[in-house]
Design an enzyme around this catalytic site. Structure first.
Site, PDB file in Angstrom:
ATOM      1  N   GLY A 186       0.822  -1.208   0.000  1.00 54.60           N
ATOM      2  CA  GLY A 186       0.000   0.000   0.000  1.00 54.60           C
ATOM      3  C   GLY A 186       0.854   1.254   0.000  1.00 54.60           C
TER       4      GLY A 186
ATOM      5  N   LEU B 219      -6.648  10.868   8.151  1.00 53.19           N
ATOM      6  CA  LEU B 219      -5.386  11.303   7.545  1.00 53.19           C
ATOM      7  C   LEU B 219      -4.328  11.406   8.632  1.00 53.19           C
ATOM      8  CD1 LEU B 219      -6.686  14.041   5.076  1.00 53.19           C
ATOM      9  CD2 LEU B 219      -6.400  11.591   4.722  1.00 53.19           C
TER      10      LEU B 219
ATOM     11  N   ARG C  40     -21.693  12.586  12.357  1.00 50.13           N
ATOM     12  CA  ARG C  40     -22.048  11.839  11.166  1.00 50.13           C
ATOM     13  C   ARG C  40     -23.067  10.736  11.407  1.00 50.13           C
ATOM     14  NH1 ARG C  40     -16.022  11.253   8.456  1.00 50.13           N
ATOM     15  NH2 ARG C  40     -15.889  13.464   7.948  1.00 50.13           N
TER      16      ARG C  40
ATOM     17  N   GLY D  15       0.982   3.766   4.033  1.00 45.71           N
ATOM     18  CA  GLY D  15       2.035   2.972   3.403  1.00 45.71           C
ATOM     19  C   GLY D  15       3.092   3.824   2.722  1.00 45.71           C
TER      20      GLY D  15
HETATM   21  C1  LIG Z   1     -14.155  10.462  -0.261  1.00 44.58           C
HETATM   22  C2  LIG Z   1     -13.375  10.358   1.011  1.00 44.58           C
HETATM   23  C3  LIG Z   1     -13.031  11.514   1.727  1.00 44.58           C
HETATM   24  C4  LIG Z   1     -12.298  11.441   2.899  1.00 44.58           C
HETATM   25  N1  LIG Z   1     -11.979  12.584   3.547  1.00 44.58           N
HETATM   26  C5  LIG Z   1     -11.236  12.527   4.672  1.00 44.58           C
HETATM   27  C6  LIG Z   1     -10.850  13.714   5.356  1.00 44.58           C
HETATM   28  O1  LIG Z   1     -11.191  14.818   4.941  1.00 44.58           O
HETATM   29  N2  LIG Z   1     -10.086  13.610   6.456  1.00 44.58           N
HETATM   30  C7  LIG Z   1      -9.677  12.408   6.923  1.00 44.58           C
HETATM   31  O2  LIG Z   1      -8.964  12.386   7.904  1.00 44.58           O
HETATM   32  N3  LIG Z   1     -10.033  11.263   6.307  1.00 44.58           N
HETATM   33  C8  LIG Z   1     -10.798  11.287   5.185  1.00 44.58           C
HETATM   34  N4  LIG Z   1     -11.151  10.119   4.569  1.00 44.58           N
HETATM   35  C9  LIG Z   1     -10.618   8.831   5.039  1.00 44.58           C
HETATM   36  C10 LIG Z   1      -9.182   8.662   4.609  1.00 44.58           C
HETATM   37  O3  LIG Z   1      -9.002   9.179   3.314  1.00 44.58           O
HETATM   38  C11 LIG Z   1      -8.725   7.218   4.558  1.00 44.58           C
HETATM   39  O4  LIG Z   1      -9.102   6.575   5.683  1.00 44.58           O
HETATM   40  C12 LIG Z   1      -7.206   7.129   4.467  1.00 44.58           C
HETATM   41  O5  LIG Z   1      -6.741   7.899   3.403  1.00 44.58           O
HETATM   42  C13 LIG Z   1      -6.728   5.711   4.330  1.00 44.58           C
HETATM   43  O6  LIG Z   1      -5.325   5.722   4.065  1.00 44.58           O
HETATM   44  P1  LIG Z   1      -4.488   4.392   4.012  1.00 44.58           P
HETATM   45  O7  LIG Z   1      -3.102   4.799   3.737  1.00 44.58           O
HETATM   46  O8  LIG Z   1      -4.756   3.595   5.190  1.00 44.58           O
HETATM   47  O9  LIG Z   1      -5.057   3.567   2.790  1.00 44.58           O
HETATM   48  P2  LIG Z   1      -5.359   3.916   1.202  1.00 44.58           P
HETATM   49  O10 LIG Z   1      -5.054   5.318   0.959  1.00 44.58           O
HETATM   50  O11 LIG Z   1      -6.676   3.397   0.972  1.00 44.58           O
HETATM   51  O12 LIG Z   1      -4.259   3.102   0.498  1.00 44.58           O
HETATM   52  C14 LIG Z   1      -4.349   1.733   0.263  1.00 44.58           C
HETATM   53  C15 LIG Z   1      -3.163   1.284  -0.513  1.00 44.58           C
HETATM   54  O13 LIG Z   1      -3.083  -0.111  -0.485  1.00 44.58           O
HETATM   55  C16 LIG Z   1      -2.936  -0.640  -1.765  1.00 44.58           C
HETATM   56  N5  LIG Z   1      -3.586  -1.927  -1.780  1.00 44.58           N
HETATM   57  C17 LIG Z   1      -4.819  -2.238  -1.340  1.00 44.58           C
HETATM   58  N6  LIG Z   1      -5.046  -3.547  -1.474  1.00 44.58           N
HETATM   59  C18 LIG Z   1      -3.932  -4.068  -2.004  1.00 44.58           C
HETATM   60  C19 LIG Z   1      -3.550  -5.386  -2.369  1.00 44.58           C
HETATM   61  N7  LIG Z   1      -4.350  -6.418  -2.199  1.00 44.58           N
HETATM   62  N8  LIG Z   1      -2.324  -5.553  -2.905  1.00 44.58           N
HETATM   63  C20 LIG Z   1      -1.472  -4.511  -3.067  1.00 44.58           C
HETATM   64  N9  LIG Z   1      -1.782  -3.277  -2.714  1.00 44.58           N
HETATM   65  C21 LIG Z   1      -2.996  -3.053  -2.192  1.00 44.58           C
HETATM   66  C22 LIG Z   1      -3.517   0.357  -2.681  1.00 44.58           C
HETATM   67  O14 LIG Z   1      -2.920   0.268  -3.935  1.00 44.58           O
HETATM   68  C23 LIG Z   1      -3.180   1.647  -1.971  1.00 44.58           C
HETATM   69  O15 LIG Z   1      -1.899   2.056  -2.360  1.00 44.58           O
HETATM   70  C24 LIG Z   1     -11.908  10.184   3.392  1.00 44.58           C
HETATM   71  C25 LIG Z   1     -12.248   9.040   2.688  1.00 44.58           C
HETATM   72  C26 LIG Z   1     -13.002   9.112   1.533  1.00 44.58           C
HETATM   73  C27 LIG Z   1     -13.415   7.859   0.856  1.00 44.58           C
END
Ligand SMILES: Cc1cc2nc3c(=O)[nH]c(=O)nc-3n(C[C@H](O)[C@H](O)[C@H](O)COP(=O)(O)OP(=O)(O)OC[C@H]3O[C@@H](n4cnc5c(N)ncnc54)[C@H](O)[C@@H]3O)c2cc1C
Ligand code: HEM
Ligand code: HEM
Ligand code: SF4
Ligand code: F3S
Ligand code: FES
Lengths: 247, 642, 254
Positions: free
Chosen positions: B49, B450, B339, B54
């Protein structure tokens, strides 16, 4: 009461295949569908018929990840201004329209399959210098360096580039100038970007050439199709920084 | 029926240091073993990820000198789903002098999470939050600024202080680009090896330790094995189990579910956040839902017609036949209630037949008053881009007619169980970002995801993983374990391709999603959950027998990718329902209709449920391990927004 | 309260050497200013600017023909005798000519090399007719127009400078060559001049502001005025150049 469309889609099995345009009929398309949802409908049908679905890149489907992109009727992301393919809706097309769908065309963006192209050249341009070197934990307090609001806003405008590659697809020279300039401009306008400003401009421009993108002749097609409306003056900024750095 | 689960040993040790909460992180950092710099190059770490979690982790680990391999399924690390986050990121900077502090952010998060989060973790999150802003600014993230040149902030859902930093409506994008650029810098430096368009399909566990992954090269179809001394999962949330959600299309549960199958416990799977302001579904073909920033509720007024089935156009509904139900029921917070509360209220009025728009699944978010009060220009300045987005999608002009909104699945608080070090129950498997369950309890506050992702990736994991790696390198990997994992992956793919059924994976996914939304969505009852638990296994069986996947294994095959993900969603869906069924209280994002007070508000049951439900995978059904939650610093109380 | 992370002393190389990535890529072109497309563009802009200055002077000189043969020939003579007696006859003019030839040469070299690079970057055409979104005609007029201008200059030199293809012959004054060259009987030559001059106008309408952009001197609010100025200069040049042949044709200059 949906629309009926004729699609002419570029099909290419893989990088080695020569590829061809294939015609499909899609019926009963709702005007509220997005362009990609319309392709989803086609693909569902193709799968059931045992055919390969049309491969296309997409992820967020809300115009921010930069993953989607195809040339629709000769225009990158279609004719709707400042709109990515995933945000383009079918209500902008006429019933019985014939729609031509092709991948981005540029030598540094080789076709992977159908409408999917390899844009890793963009990542390598960033690798060449599109960053500020700050190891985690070493940063000073965020308020130690004030930034003028106008500069911050202008930097933000340039930073909104989603790396979709439409600029390259539209540019008659296959130039990546707008993409590269957007990043150079973003970092050049901020105090944090100053220490590496010269080396960044030089390295990124040279990498852009090394990837095989064409030069810019200021035709402006790029900014016209850019879904984020990255302006042409970023290119002037890049040129300025590059020439200064090359002195 | 699989509603049967057994209860195992409770979890007693979360590895959080003892002592005053302010000192615990300092203590842990000091206690963590350091890795000899010369050894770092010899230690391999896999990061799945490239989102905020990540991406920042891989960049930081690379910077520290480890040998990192990073994977994502998109064509570039910059496209991870984090890019879509709009609103902002919290940090206890107290730049406004409005009384914010580490302690207050800690307190708000624990309370917002409805007292189902771990105090030690949340306190650390609040501590680290300030460093994130410093780091991002130094990277050139163009946060909004004021004329004085200093950073601007705004207040965000459920907080009384202004601590949310933002970059217009694209905060996630700008933060992710910062992390992405740091990552690309390490790739150029040769410390991180990037594998884009690679999907993790299984975890390799050897001698009880996580030692690698099996991935599929999504372009050539090749199945590859990658071995390392530690594996970090940062694969994001699983909201797409509902098919329709605000998540990106590719978001999946495969990475964490496979790890769960290999022994990592899955905590609180049923905690799902439903966001109240999304654009409603417009037809059966709908592929995803689009979030409209929560900030719209600052000026928009939510209403539905008083009479059920009233389908007159807005202009013909007189003022006294409109029900501004949030203002009516929650006079103190009005349109700004949290929410979960806003979402459920919308569902309730629609259930009464008072919903608007296609299928009666929508409520009005009306700016007429704001436009009258502030003028169109001011409204345009504030929300112009959101209004444009709304018009682009619906074809309706929100300046002249109210927006229609409806709640949609947005975020999953549950995830793989991790200890204070972010290590799962499999040694050497670390889980960060939305993929773990750690910091948000039963409900996440706006702008905190975030913060958590970056806290984990830049600051927490790089320290704690060192403690584990200091005992490495971990030597040879059991070849049999690798082969077994690889064979399992290949078999699954072959199964899908040779099926020749007559329904697509998407059609099953849609059906599963609808089922989950209806029976395990905004409101859950014992009856609905039992129904779901009856139907899911049937549907899953049908899926495996009857799904049709065209194309070959050794090429770019998007039908195959989807089918594989849907298969895992079925298993996860079942566990979510079991978790939801066993938790008979209502809390945060989990509302059990049986557990509400006289006014219809969620009723927690602290006596019986003040624990984290960590599920272990078992062939005979899941095994529940409880981690009791003790609140030493924040007193548990019933939330009230009236 | 702090939350910085402890780290060992050996962090990774912080600054990848500039262009480190460049070396690993496929085509491995030589770097340096002239090797880069931006550098080439800069050369084109600078040489283009020299050519524009020349054209302005040239146009002004041409207009002297309205004041009669002496005036015009005196100007031609002046060109050849400036610098005398310090410098021998024609030295300054020769230097100017060398600069001009060098400018044209470099300008064309950059143009050709950029055009080739562009063709390589864009090997496959779109099946759908490309719809220009910028209303831009620039690429075609610049490249093909440039070729027409180049051909014109060759003819023009043979015609006006050397008199090789001029009815007045080699041993004539510039004024004679001018008057006889645009004689109504040779209308096709005049047409060629008109076309070429219009091509130059089009070339400059884009080229002038483009040069500012290329040198990084444009931006933000300066585009509109810049484009306006470019168009105005082009129009003045075109009109200024065209009055002379037209005047000869209608007998105002004889
Ligand atoms: C529309 C929207 C608006 C939001 N707004 C906010 C906000 O304003 N403030 C806030 O704090 N949060 C917000 N959130 C929540 C927040 O964006 C997410 O919770 C956060 O970005 C998740 O980050 P992450 O790094 O955990 O995962 P992600 O950013 O989801 O990254 C996942 C990564 O894993 C990889 N991956 C997934 N599965 C696999 C696999 N099987 N094999 C290889 N790679 C894989 C993907 O390629 C990706 O690179 C929002 C969410 C949404 C949907
Ligand atoms: C000899 C044949 C010529 C050819 C093939 C030619 C070709 C070109 C081309 C392809 C460009 C690039 C367009 C662009 O950058 O947008 C260009 C730019 C330009 N040309 Fe020419 N040209 C020629 C002659 C001239 C002449 C005679 C002049 C001046 C009188 C001139 C002045 C310019 C200027 C000012 C530019 C702009 C440079 C820039 O954009 O950076 N060119 N030319
Ligand atoms: C209709 C318009 C034009 C007329 C009447 C005209 C006329 C002349 C004449 C009479 C000369 C000879 C001067 C001498 O020998 O002293 C000359 C030289 C020249 N002209 Fe033109 N010209 C015109 C347009 C152009 C254009 C458009 C260009 C370039 C794009 C051009 C480029 C030159 C050059 C390079 C020379 C040679 C200069 C020298 O030897 O010093 N001319 N022109
Ligand atoms: S500059 Fe515009 S068109 Fe080009 S990659 Fe960025 S967003 Fe896409
Ligand atoms: S279209 Fe191409 S020529 Fe330059 S201005 Fe844009 S990169
Ligand atoms: S799918 Fe993300 S921008 Fe279109």
């Amino acid at each position: 009461m949906g629309m009926n469309l004729t699609l002419k889609v570029w099909r290419q099995k893989g990088p080695e295949d020569t590829g061809r345009m294939v015609t499909y009929r899609v019926e009963d398309v709702s005007p509220d569908m997005s362009f990609l949802e319309m392709l989803d409908v086609l693909n569902e049908r193709l799968i059931l018929e045992g055919d390969d679905p049309v491969a296309f890149d997409h992820d967020c489907r809300e115009g921010i990840c930069g993953m989607c992109g195809m040339v629709i009727n000769g225009v990158a992301h279609g004719e709707q201004v400042a709109t990515t393919t995933c945000q383009l809706h079918m209500r902008h097309f006429e019933d019985n329209a014939v729609i031509t769908i092709e991948p981005w065309r540029a030598a540094p963006f080789p076709v992977v399959k159908d409408l999917v192209v390899d844009r890793s050249a963009f990542d390598r341009i960033i690798q060449a210098g599109g960053f500020v070197s700050v190891p985690a934990g070493s940063a000073p307090d965020a308020h130690s360096v004030p930034v003028k609001k106008v500069d911050a806003d202008a930097a933000f405008d340039a930073a909104t580039c989603i790396g979709c590659g439409a600029c390259v697809a539209a540019c008659p020279n296959g130039s990546a100038s707008l993409f590269t300039a957007a990043k150079i401009t973003h970092l050049s306008l901020l105090p944090q970007g100053q220490p590496e400003r010269d080396s960044r401009a030089k390295a990124m421009v040279e990498q852009m050439d090394a990837e095989g993108f064409g030069g810019c002749t200021n035709t402006g097609e790029c900014t016209a199709v850019c879904p984020k409306g990255i302006p042409l003056d970023t290119i002037a900024q890049m040129n300025r920084d590059y020439l200064k750095a090359s002195k | 029926m699989t509603t049967k689960y057994t209860e195992g040993e409770p979890i007693r040790d979360t590895k959080a240091p003892e002592g005053p909460i302010e000192d615990r992180w300092e203590k842990r950092k000091f206690g963590a073993k350091l890795v000899n710099p010369a050894n770092k190059r010899k230690l391999n770490v896999i990061v799945i990820g490239t989102g905020l979690a990540g991406g920042s982790a891989a960049a930081t680990l690379g910077e520290l000198g480890y040998n990192v391999k990073s994977f994502c399924y998109q064509d570039s690390p910059r496209r991870a789903h984090s890019i879509a986050a709009q609103g902002g990121i919290n940090a206890a900077k107290n730049y406004r002098g409005d009384g914010d502090s580490t302690y207050r952010l800690f307190y708000d998060t624990v309370k917002g999470g409805d007292f189902r989060a771990r105090e030690s973790n949340v306190y650390r999150l609040a501590q680290v939050s300030v460093n994130i802003i410093d780091q991002a600014v130094a990277q050139g993230v163009p946060f909004a600024r004021e004329y004085g040149g200093l950073l601007d902030t705004r207040s965000f859902g459920g907080a009384q202080v202004s601590r949310t930093f933002y970059a217009r409506g694209q905060t996630g994008q700008q933060l992710l680009l910062g992390a992405y650029q740091a990552l690309e810098r390490q790739i150029a430096a040769g410390t991180v090896e990037m594998h884009t368009r690679h999907e993790m399909l299984d975890l390799i566990v050897s001698d009880g330790r996580a030692r690698g992954v099996i991935v599929r090269d999504m372009v050539t179809g090749e199945i590859e094995r990658h071995i390392a001394d530690a594996v970090v999962l940062a694969s994001g949330g699983y909201g797409n189990v509902f098919f329709l959600s605000t998540n990106a299309k590719g978001c999946n549960t495969t990475a964490i579910w496979r790890a769960h199958r290999r022994g990592a416990m899955f905590a609180n799977p049923c905690y799902t956040q439903i966001h109240p302001t999304c654009i409603p579904v417009s037809g059966d073909y709908q592929s995803k839902l689009t979030l409209m920033s929560e900030s719209l509720r600052n000026d928009g007024r939510v209403w539905v017609p008083v009479k059920a089935g009233d389908d007159r156009p807005v202009s013909q509904i007189p003022e006294d036949e409109r029900d501004y139900y949030l203002e009516r029921i929650y006079p103190a917070f009005g349109n700004l209630v949290p929410r979960d509360i806003a979402s459920r209220a919308a569902k309730n009025v629609c259930d009464e037949g008072r919903g608007v728009g296609p299928g009666g699944l929508g409520v009005y978010l009306d700016f007429a008053d704001a436009i009258r009060r502030l003028g169109r220009d001011a409204v345009e300045k504030k929300y112009g881009n959101l209004f444009e987005m709304y018009e682009r999608i619906t074809g309706e002009d929100p300046y002249t007619q109210p927006m229609r909104i409806y709640p949609a699945v947005h975020y999953t608080m549950g995830g793989l169980w991790v200890d204070y070090d972010l290590q799962s129950t499999i040694p050497g498997l670390f889980v960060i970002g939305e993929a773990n369950f750690s910091d948000h309890g039963a409900n996440r506050l706006g702008a905190s995801a975030l913060m958590q992702g970056l806290a984990d990736g830049y600051f927490v994991l790089p320290t704690t993983i060192g403690d584990y790696l200091a005992d490495g390198p971990y030597g040879e990997v059991d070849e049999e374990a690798v082969a077994e994992a690889e064979i399992a992956v290949r078999e699954k793919i072959n199964k899908l391709l040779s099926n020749n059924g007559d329904r697509t994976a998407d059609s099953y996914h849609r059906e599963l999603g609808k089922l989950m939304w209806d029976y395990c969505g905004m409101e859950r009852t014992e009856e609905s959950l039992r129904k779901a638990l009856e139907r899911i296994p049937e549907l899953r069986e049908e899926f495996w027998k009857n799904v049709k996947v065209s194309g070959e294994a050794d090429e770019l095959n998007q039908a195959l990718e989807r089918a594989g993900r849907v298969g895992d969603f079925f298993d996860l869906a079942e566990l979510m329902c079991i978790d939801a069924l066993h938790r008979t209280e209502s809390c945060g994002g989990h509302f059990r209709a049986e557990s509400q007070d006289a006014d219809g508000e969620a009723l927690r049951d602290d006596e019986n449920f003040a624990y984290v439900a960590a599920w272990e995978y078992g062939e005979q059904g899941p095994v529940l391990h409880k981690e009791d939650l003790d609140y030493e610093y924040v007193k548990m109380s019933q939330r009230s927004y009236k | 309260m702090t939350a910085t992370i402890e780290r060992g002393s050996a962090t990774a190389r912080v600054n990848p050497p500039a262009g480190a990535a460049a070396k690993t890529t496929k085509s491995g072109r030589p770097g340096g200013l002239l090797g880069s497309s931006n550098g080439k563009k800069a050369v084109m802009a600078v040489t283009g600017a020299i050519l524009v200055l020349f054209l302005i002077v040239h146009m002004a000189g041409n207009l002297k023909s309205f004041f009669g043969a002496e005036s015009f020939n005196a100007y031609a003579e002046f060109l050849r005798t400036t610098g005398e007696p310090i410098l021998p006859r024609r030295v300054v003019l020769t230097v100017l000519e060398v600069v001009l030839v060098a400018a044209v040469g470099l300008h064309m070299w950059s143009a050709v090399s950029l055009a080739r690079r562009a063709r390589k970057a864009r090997p496959v055409k779109y099946a759908a007719k490309r719809k220009s979104q910028a209303g831009g005609y620039a690429v075609h007029t610049m490249r093909y127009g440039g070729v027409i201008i180049a051909l014109f200059v060759i003819w023009h030199l043979l015609d006006m400078t050397f008199g090789a293809v001029n009815p007045a012959g080699r041993d004539s004054t510039p004024y004679e060559r001018l008057v006889q060259g645009f004689d109504p009987s040779r209308w096709w030559v005049t047409v060629f001049y008109v076309v070429a001059v219009i091509m130059v106008g089009l070339h400059l309408r884009h080229g002038l502001w483009s040069a500012f952009q290329t040198l990084g001197l444009a931006g933000g609010r300066s585009y509109r005025p810049l484009k306006g100025i470019a168009a105005a200069i082009s129009v003045v040049l075109v009109l200024g150049f065209l009055t002379v042949p037209v005047a000869v044709m209608v007998g105002a200059i004889k």
